[in-house]
Design a protein around this motif. Structure first.
Motif, short mmCIF file in Angstrom:
data_model
loop_
_atom_site.label_atom_id
_atom_site.label_comp_id
_atom_site.label_asym_id
_atom_site.label_seq_id
_atom_site.Cartn_x
_atom_site.Cartn_y
_atom_site.Cartn_z
N ASN A 1 -52.21 34.21 0.52
CA ASN A 1 -51.43 35.36 0.94
C ASN A 1 -51.12 35.36 2.43
O ASN A 1 -50.39 36.23 2.91
CB ASN A 1 -52.16 36.65 0.56
CG ASN A 1 -52.32 36.81 -0.92
OD1 ASN A 1 -51.35 36.68 -1.67
ND2 ASN A 1 -53.54 37.07 -1.37
N GLY A 2 -51.71 34.42 3.15
CA GLY A 2 -51.41 34.31 4.57
C GLY A 2 -52.16 35.28 5.46
O GLY A 2 -51.82 35.46 6.63
N LYS A 3 -53.19 35.92 4.92
CA LYS A 3 -53.92 36.89 5.74
C LYS A 3 -54.73 36.19 6.83
O LYS A 3 -54.96 36.75 7.90
CB LYS A 3 -54.84 37.72 4.85
CG LYS A 3 -54.09 38.67 3.93
CD LYS A 3 -55.04 39.51 3.10
CE LYS A 3 -54.28 40.47 2.20
NZ LYS A 3 -55.19 41.29 1.37
N ASP A 4 -55.19 34.97 6.56
CA ASP A 4 -56.01 34.21 7.49
C ASP A 4 -55.19 33.04 8.00
O ASP A 4 -55.43 31.89 7.62
CB ASP A 4 -57.28 33.73 6.78
CG ASP A 4 -58.33 33.23 7.75
OD1 ASP A 4 -59.36 32.71 7.27
OD2 ASP A 4 -58.13 33.33 8.98
N ARG A 5 -54.22 33.33 8.82
CA ARG A 5 -53.25 32.33 9.23
C ARG A 5 -53.21 32.17 10.74
O ARG A 5 -53.77 32.99 11.47
CB ARG A 5 -51.85 32.72 8.74
CG ARG A 5 -51.30 33.98 9.37
CD ARG A 5 -49.95 34.34 8.73
NE ARG A 5 -49.31 35.46 9.40
CZ ARG A 5 -49.50 36.73 9.08
NH1 ARG A 5 -50.35 37.04 8.11
NH2 ARG A 5 -48.85 37.69 9.72
N GLY A 6 -52.53 31.11 11.19
CA GLY A 6 -52.35 30.90 12.61
C GLY A 6 -51.18 31.72 13.14
O GLY A 6 -50.70 32.64 12.48
N ARG A 7 -50.72 31.35 14.34
CA ARG A 7 -49.61 32.09 14.97
C ARG A 7 -48.25 31.58 14.51
O ARG A 7 -47.24 32.23 14.75
CB ARG A 7 -49.72 32.00 16.48
CG ARG A 7 -50.93 32.73 17.03
CD ARG A 7 -50.93 32.76 18.55
NE ARG A 7 -52.06 33.53 19.08
CZ ARG A 7 -52.27 33.77 20.35
NH1 ARG A 7 -51.43 33.31 21.26
NH2 ARG A 7 -53.30 34.48 20.73
N GLY A 8 -48.24 30.43 13.91
CA GLY A 8 -47.00 29.94 13.33
C GLY A 8 -46.16 29.08 14.25
O GLY A 8 -46.39 29.00 15.46
N THR A 9 -45.19 28.42 13.65
CA THR A 9 -44.21 27.63 14.38
C THR A 9 -42.84 27.89 13.76
O THR A 9 -42.70 27.93 12.53
CB THR A 9 -44.58 26.13 14.36
OG1 THR A 9 -43.69 25.40 15.19
CG2 THR A 9 -44.58 25.56 12.95
N GLN A 10 -41.85 28.08 14.60
CA GLN A 10 -40.51 28.45 14.13
C GLN A 10 -39.72 27.22 13.71
O GLN A 10 -39.65 26.23 14.44
CB GLN A 10 -39.76 29.21 15.22
CG GLN A 10 -38.34 29.61 14.84
CD GLN A 10 -38.31 30.65 13.73
OE1 GLN A 10 -39.18 31.51 13.64
NE2 GLN A 10 -37.29 30.59 12.89
N VAL A 11 -39.12 27.32 12.55
CA VAL A 11 -38.19 26.30 12.07
C VAL A 11 -36.83 26.96 11.89
O VAL A 11 -36.72 27.95 11.16
CB VAL A 11 -38.67 25.68 10.74
CG1 VAL A 11 -37.60 24.76 10.17
CG2 VAL A 11 -39.98 24.94 10.95
N THR A 12 -35.84 26.43 12.55
CA THR A 12 -34.48 26.95 12.44
C THR A 12 -33.57 25.83 11.98
O THR A 12 -33.49 24.78 12.62
CB THR A 12 -34.00 27.50 13.77
OG1 THR A 12 -34.88 28.55 14.22
CG2 THR A 12 -32.59 28.09 13.64
#
Length: 115
Positions: free
Chosen positions: A101-112
C-alpha cells in the motif's frame, strides 16, 4: 531506522527506457517482499510491481506487465525497476516500499514521459 532512497527518475520520451533504483538500509532487506508504487498528483498510490525476498516471486500491475521488470540485489540491499517502452501515462512519482500500500515508502523519484 528504516531508510529507502529512490533514484534514477527523470525526463523520458515515449518508447524510452529508464531504470529506477532504491537503496535500502536499517532492516534485513532479504527478509522482505519489496514493492514499487507510483502516484500521480491528486490521485492515490497505485501498486506497480512486487518481488519476493529471494527475487523469485514477481508480480506486476496489468498496466506495466511486459514492459517493466522488478528485481533486486540482496548483496547490495538494492531494489530496481527496469522500465521499457515508457508511455505518457507512466508519468508519476515512483516509490519503493516495504508494503504493497506504500505506507512504508521512501521519498520517491519523479518520472516524466513526454514527447
Amino acid at each position: 531506522q528504516v531508510q529507502l532512497v529512490e533514484s534514477g527518475g527523470g525526463l523520458a520520451e515515449p518508447g524510452d527506457s529508464l531504470t529506477l533504483s532504491c537503496a535500502a538500509s536499517g532492516f534485513i532487506f532479504e527478509n522482505y517482499w519489496m514493492y514499487w508504487v507510483r502516484q500521480v498528483p491528486g490521485k492515490g498510490l497505485d501498486w506497480v510491481a512486487s518481488v519476493s525476498g529471494n527475487g523469485h516471486g514477481l508480480y506486476y500491475a496489468d498496466s506495466v506487465k511486459g514492459r517493466f521488470s522488478i528485481f533486486r540485489d540482496n548483496a547490495k540491499n538494492t531494489l530496481y525497476l527496469q522500465m521499457n517502452r515508457l508511455k505518457v501515462e507512466d508519468t508519476a512519482r515512483y516509490y519503493c516500499s516495504r508494503d504493497i500500500n506504500g505506507k512504508d515508502r521512501g521519498r520517491g523519484t519523479q518520472v516524466t514521459v513526454s514527447s
